[in-house]
Motif scaffolding. Structure first.
Motif, PDB file in Angstrom:
ATOM      1  N   GLY A  78      81.888  79.454 111.307  1.00 55.21           N
ATOM      2  CA  GLY A  78      83.310  79.401 111.000  1.00 55.21           C
ATOM      3  C   GLY A  78      84.130  78.547 111.951  1.00 55.21           C
ATOM      4  O   GLY A  78      85.348  78.591 111.937  1.00 55.21           O
ATOM      5  N   ARG A  79      83.489  77.745 112.783  1.00 54.02           N
ATOM      6  CA  ARG A  79      84.232  76.922 113.730  1.00 54.02           C
ATOM      7  C   ARG A  79      85.068  75.896 112.981  1.00 54.02           C
ATOM      8  O   ARG A  79      84.632  75.301 112.014  1.00 54.02           O
ATOM      9  CB  ARG A  79      83.259  76.213 114.676  1.00 54.02           C
ATOM     10  N   GLU A  80      86.283  75.680 113.437  1.00 60.04           N
ATOM     11  CA  GLU A  80      87.163  74.703 112.821  1.00 60.04           C
ATOM     12  C   GLU A  80      87.490  73.608 113.824  1.00 60.04           C
ATOM     13  O   GLU A  80      87.444  73.807 115.036  1.00 60.04           O
ATOM     14  CB  GLU A  80      88.456  75.374 112.347  1.00 60.04           C
ATOM     15  N   ALA A  81      87.839  72.438 113.297  1.00 54.27           N
ATOM     16  CA  ALA A  81      88.137  71.310 114.179  1.00 54.27           C
ATOM     17  C   ALA A  81      89.438  71.520 114.936  1.00 54.27           C
ATOM     18  O   ALA A  81      89.610  71.056 116.046  1.00 54.27           O
ATOM     19  CB  ALA A  81      88.216  70.022 113.367  1.00 54.27           C
ATOM     20  N   GLU A  82      90.400  72.225 114.322  1.00 53.31           N
ATOM     21  CA  GLU A  82      91.686  72.429 114.956  1.00 53.31           C
ATOM     22  C   GLU A  82      92.034  73.907 114.934  1.00 53.31           C
ATOM     23  O   GLU A  82      91.506  74.687 114.146  1.00 53.31           O
ATOM     24  CB  GLU A  82      92.779  71.628 114.238  1.00 53.31           C
ATOM     25  N   GLY A  83      92.923  74.306 115.814  1.00 51.33           N
ATOM     26  CA  GLY A  83      93.420  75.666 115.792  1.00 51.33           C
ATOM     27  C   GLY A  83      92.676  76.622 116.698  1.00 51.33           C
ATOM     28  O   GLY A  83      93.096  77.757 116.853  1.00 51.33           O
ATOM     29  N   GLU A  84      91.585  76.194 117.298  1.00 54.85           N
ATOM     30  CA  GLU A  84      90.843  77.052 118.215  1.00 54.85           C
ATOM     31  C   GLU A  84      91.105  76.611 119.641  1.00 54.85           C
ATOM     32  O   GLU A  84      91.430  75.452 119.894  1.00 54.85           O
ATOM     33  CB  GLU A  84      89.341  76.986 117.916  1.00 54.85           C
ATOM     34  N   ILE A  97      78.035  66.796 112.344  1.00 56.05           N
ATOM     35  CA  ILE A  97      78.590  68.115 112.638  1.00 56.05           C
ATOM     36  C   ILE A  97      79.184  68.717 111.365  1.00 56.05           C
ATOM     37  O   ILE A  97      78.964  69.881 111.040  1.00 56.05           O
ATOM     38  CB  ILE A  97      79.668  68.022 113.727  1.00 56.05           C
ATOM     39  N   SER A  98      79.942  67.910 110.648  1.00 52.10           N
ATOM     40  CA  SER A  98      80.555  68.392 109.412  1.00 52.10           C
ATOM     41  C   SER A  98      79.500  68.767 108.382  1.00 52.10           C
ATOM     42  O   SER A  98      79.652  69.746 107.640  1.00 52.10           O
ATOM     43  CB  SER A  98      81.496  67.321 108.838  1.00 52.10           C
ATOM     44  N   GLN A  99      78.424  67.996 108.329  1.00 52.67           N
ATOM     45  CA  GLN A  99      77.343  68.292 107.393  1.00 52.67           C
ATOM     46  C   GLN A  99      76.690  69.632 107.718  1.00 52.67           C
ATOM     47  O   GLN A  99      76.424  70.441 106.831  1.00 52.67           O
ATOM     48  CB  GLN A  99      76.300  67.183 107.428  1.00 52.67           C
ATOM     49  N   PHE A 100      76.444  69.900 109.001  1.00 52.54           N
ATOM     50  CA  PHE A 100      75.880  71.183 109.404  1.00 52.54           C
ATOM     51  C   PHE A 100      76.770  72.329 108.951  1.00 52.54           C
ATOM     52  O   PHE A 100      76.314  73.341 108.422  1.00 52.54           O
ATOM     53  CB  PHE A 100      75.739  71.262 110.929  1.00 52.54           C
ATOM     54  N   GLU A 101      78.074  72.165 109.194  1.00 49.81           N
ATOM     55  CA  GLU A 101      78.998  73.248 108.893  1.00 49.81           C
ATOM     56  C   GLU A 101      79.121  73.483 107.388  1.00 49.81           C
ATOM     57  O   GLU A 101      79.274  74.623 106.940  1.00 49.81           O
ATOM     58  CB  GLU A 101      80.346  72.957 109.538  1.00 49.81           C
ATOM     59  N   LYS A 102      79.030  72.414 106.598  1.00 51.93           N
ATOM     60  CA  LYS A 102      79.049  72.588 105.136  1.00 51.93           C
ATOM     61  C   LYS A 102      77.806  73.323 104.666  1.00 51.93           C
ATOM     62  O   LYS A 102      77.875  74.188 103.784  1.00 51.93           O
ATOM     63  CB  LYS A 102      79.151  71.221 104.450  1.00 51.93           C
ATOM     64  N   LEU A 103      76.658  72.981 105.228  1.00 51.68           N
ATOM     65  CA  LEU A 103      75.427  73.675 104.862  1.00 51.68           C
ATOM     66  C   LEU A 103      75.517  75.153 105.207  1.00 51.68           C
ATOM     67  O   LEU A 103      75.111  76.017 104.431  1.00 51.68           O
ATOM     68  CB  LEU A 103      74.231  73.050 105.584  1.00 51.68           C
ATOM     69  N   GLN A 104      76.077  75.448 106.367  1.00 53.28           N
ATOM     70  CA  GLN A 104      76.201  76.839 106.764  1.00 53.28           C
ATOM     71  C   GLN A 104      77.197  77.573 105.879  1.00 53.28           C
ATOM     72  O   GLN A 104      76.979  78.731 105.501  1.00 53.28           O
ATOM     73  CB  GLN A 104      76.636  76.935 108.224  1.00 53.28           C
ATOM     74  N   ALA A 105      78.300  76.901 105.546  1.00 54.57           N
ATOM     75  CA  ALA A 105      79.324  77.532 104.718  1.00 54.57           C
ATOM     76  C   ALA A 105      78.812  77.865 103.323  1.00 54.57           C
ATOM     77  O   ALA A 105      79.361  78.735 102.647  1.00 54.57           O
ATOM     78  CB  ALA A 105      80.550  76.620 104.632  1.00 54.57           C
ATOM     79  N   SER A 106      77.758  77.180 102.880  1.00 56.06           N
ATOM     80  CA  SER A 106      77.207  77.452 101.546  1.00 56.06           C
ATOM     81  C   SER A 106      76.381  78.737 101.516  1.00 56.06           C
ATOM     82  O   SER A 106      75.996  79.193 100.440  1.00 56.06           O
ATOM     83  CB  SER A 106      76.333  76.275 101.095  1.00 56.06           C
ATOM     84  N   LEU A 107      76.119  79.314 102.686  1.00 54.86           N
ATOM     85  CA  LEU A 107      75.324  80.532 102.765  1.00 54.86           C
ATOM     86  C   LEU A 107      76.210  81.766 102.742  1.00 54.86           C
ATOM     87  O   LEU A 107      77.366  81.723 103.167  1.00 54.86           O
ATOM     88  CB  LEU A 107      74.494  80.542 104.053  1.00 54.86           C
ATOM     89  N   THR A 108      75.670  82.864 102.273  1.00 55.61           N
ATOM     90  CA  THR A 108      76.376  84.133 102.372  1.00 55.61           C
ATOM     91  C   THR A 108      76.364  84.598 103.820  1.00 55.61           C
ATOM     92  O   THR A 108      75.657  84.043 104.666  1.00 55.61           O
ATOM     93  CB  THR A 108      75.706  85.204 101.504  1.00 55.61           C
ATOM     94  N   GLU A 109      77.120  85.654 104.110  1.00 55.93           N
ATOM     95  CA  GLU A 109      77.166  86.160 105.479  1.00 55.93           C
ATOM     96  C   GLU A 109      75.770  86.585 105.957  1.00 55.93           C
ATOM     97  O   GLU A 109      75.358  86.268 107.081  1.00 55.93           O
ATOM     98  CB  GLU A 109      78.112  87.350 105.590  1.00 55.93           C
ATOM     99  N   VAL A 110      75.043  87.286 105.094  1.00 53.22           N
ATOM    100  CA  VAL A 110      73.708  87.746 105.484  1.00 53.22           C
ATOM    101  C   VAL A 110      72.779  86.554 105.693  1.00 53.22           C
ATOM    102  O   VAL A 110      71.978  86.526 106.639  1.00 53.22           O
ATOM    103  CB  VAL A 110      73.130  88.706 104.431  1.00 53.22           C
ATOM    104  N   GLU A 111      72.875  85.539 104.830  1.00 57.27           N
ATOM    105  CA  GLU A 111      72.045  84.338 104.987  1.00 57.27           C
ATOM    106  C   GLU A 111      72.388  83.598 106.276  1.00 57.27           C
ATOM    107  O   GLU A 111      71.501  83.082 106.963  1.00 57.27           O
ATOM    108  CB  GLU A 111      72.226  83.427 103.775  1.00 57.27           C
ATOM    109  N   GLN A 112      73.681  83.546 106.616  1.00 55.74           N
ATOM    110  CA  GLN A 112      74.085  82.905 107.871  1.00 55.74           C
ATOM    111  C   GLN A 112      73.495  83.641 109.063  1.00 55.74           C
ATOM    112  O   GLN A 112      72.993  83.018 110.012  1.00 55.74           O
ATOM    113  CB  GLN A 112      75.610  82.883 107.985  1.00 55.74           C
ATOM    114  N   ARG A 113      73.566  84.955 109.031  1.00 56.76           N
ATOM    115  CA  ARG A 113      73.017  85.746 110.132  1.00 56.76           C
ATOM    116  C   ARG A 113      71.508  85.549 110.244  1.00 56.76           C
ATOM    117  O   ARG A 113      70.962  85.413 111.347  1.00 56.76           O
ATOM    118  CB  ARG A 113      73.355  87.216 109.928  1.00 56.76           C
ATOM    119  N   ALA A 114      70.854  85.514 109.094  1.00 53.46           N
ATOM    120  CA  ALA A 114      69.400  85.298 109.101  1.00 53.46           C
ATOM    121  C   ALA A 114      69.072  83.920 109.664  1.00 53.46           C
ATOM    122  O   ALA A 114      68.162  83.769 110.491  1.00 53.46           O
ATOM    123  CB  ALA A 114      68.841  85.450 107.688  1.00 53.46           C
TER     124      ALA A 114
END
Length: 372
Positions: A78-84, A97-114
């Motif tokens: 859930g890291r964002e480029a701005e606001g943190e 970096i953006s590609q990694f984050e898009k791939l991760q965002a396509s996963l459910t919460e459980v899939e991300q944790r796994a």
């Protein structure tokens, strides 16, 4: 890097009857929260096993002290480029970096944790258990092995540091799919029976979460690392299959292996001189050393087009967190290093590593002003 498992919520809404005053009828009872599935239970248990493992002093230092090519978005969902805190206003993260984050965002919460815990286990196996005494296979299908082998030998002969004990080890997403490899990993902190059970659980999670693709999801090995002297597995470089796959998909396949290894070997140049800055120069320096090696006549001797491509690769892994350097800063560092090789009066002279570090440190404040 650290992994903090999020426990599943166990708050349930009490089942009761609410009297509707106006109608005098009972409202439907509130439904209880769904029970965790067997997969969720397995992922949560694997997270607990991993957390216990990384409390072991030698194991904990591996994750703390190794130098990653990329500040892993897998460990920072859930890291964002701005606001943190620490984010750079107006900065756009590099394409990779953006590609990694898009791939991760396509996963459910459980899939991300796994994915996160399996990535951590793959990292530990490559950092502590695996070694280069057995043949190493680079790339998901071994396609990068010849290039990786040639590049590390060239680097060892180029830089004037102790190099015989810098291992090059494959960092593979499929390692966690092997109960035997995971048993060896957990055995670094657990008794044999528990290590075997935890290893079997890791393999089970890799195979029961379809999104992990049996270990072939690039998120499970999307990085490269340099381990310093004194690490549990000794001095080494980890080269991730997932990183090479994604870099290739982005069009940087021609420079991926040599460029990434040039950077990671650059960390060992710094280690040899006890140079461990905590600011962006700790990553931009290895970018510069890689640029010097890649352009040098006695190094990779890349032509102008390939040097430019390396600059764009460096930019693609820039971040906006005051961590490794922005895309513009990383590109500028690599380009500066290449220019040092090209402007030498004697193109065959290899300047000492201490001198390259000194020159970079003087140039670093100017490189930090790079904006495009």
């Amino acid at each position: 890097m650290s992994l903090r498992p999020r426990t599943l919520s166990r708050t349930f809404v009490a089942v009761g009857v609410l009297v509707a005053a106006a109608a005098g009828t009972a409202a439907p009872a509130a439904a209880a929260a769904p029970k965790p599935s067997s997969v969720e239970k397995d992922v949560a248990q694997l997270e607990r096993e991993f957390q216990d493992l990384v409390q072991v002093p030698g194991v904990a230092s591996v994750l703390r002290d190794s130098k990653p090519l990329i500040e892993s978005p897998i460990f920072k969902p859930g890291r964002e480029a701005e606001g943190e805190p620490g984010a750079i206003p107006g900065c756009t993260p590099g394409a990779l970096i953006s590609q990694f984050e898009k791939l991760q965002a396509s996963l459910t919460e459980v899939e991300q944790r796994a994915a996160s815990v399996v990535d951590g286990l793959n990292n530990l196996y490559a950092s502590v258990v695996a070694n280069d005494k057995s043949p190493q296979v680079f790339g998901t299908d071994g396609q990068y092995t010849p290039r990786a082998t040639a590049a590390i030998e060239k680097l060892r002969g180029f830089w004037d540091i102790e190099s015989w004990n810098i291992q090059l080890v494959a960092y593979k997403g499929t390692d966690a799919a092997s109960p035997e490899k995971m048993k060896e990993t957990f055995a670094r902190g657990f008794a044999p029976e528990r290590a075997a059970a935890a290893g079997a659980l890791a393999s089970k999670v890799v195979h029961e979460v379809p999104a992990l693709q049996g270990g072939r999801n690039p998120l499970l090995s999307a990085n490269a690392f340099a381990a310093p002297p004194g690490s549990a597995g000794g001095k080494r470089i980890l080269l991730g299959d997932g990183l090479l796959d994604l870099v290739g998909q982005d069009g940087f396949g021609d420079v991926s292996v040599e460029g990434v290894l040039g950077h990671e070997y650059g960390h060992h140049v710094d280690f040899a001189h006890d140079n461990s800055p905590s600011d962006e120069s700790g990553e931009m320096g290895p970018d510069a050393y890689a640029g010097y090696f890649l352009a040098h006549a006695k190094g990779a001797a890349w032509d102008a087009r390939t040097q430019q491509e390396f600059g764009y690769l460096s930019a693609s892994i820039g971040d906006c967190e005051h961590s490794h350097g922005t895309p513009a800063q990383r590109k500028a560092a690599g380009t500066w290093g290449a220019q040092q090789a090209l402007k030498q009066d004697n193109p065959n002279k290899i300047v000492s590593s201490a001198t390259v570090i000194e020159k970079f440190q003087k140039e670093y404040p100017k490189l930090m002003k790079s904006r495009a």
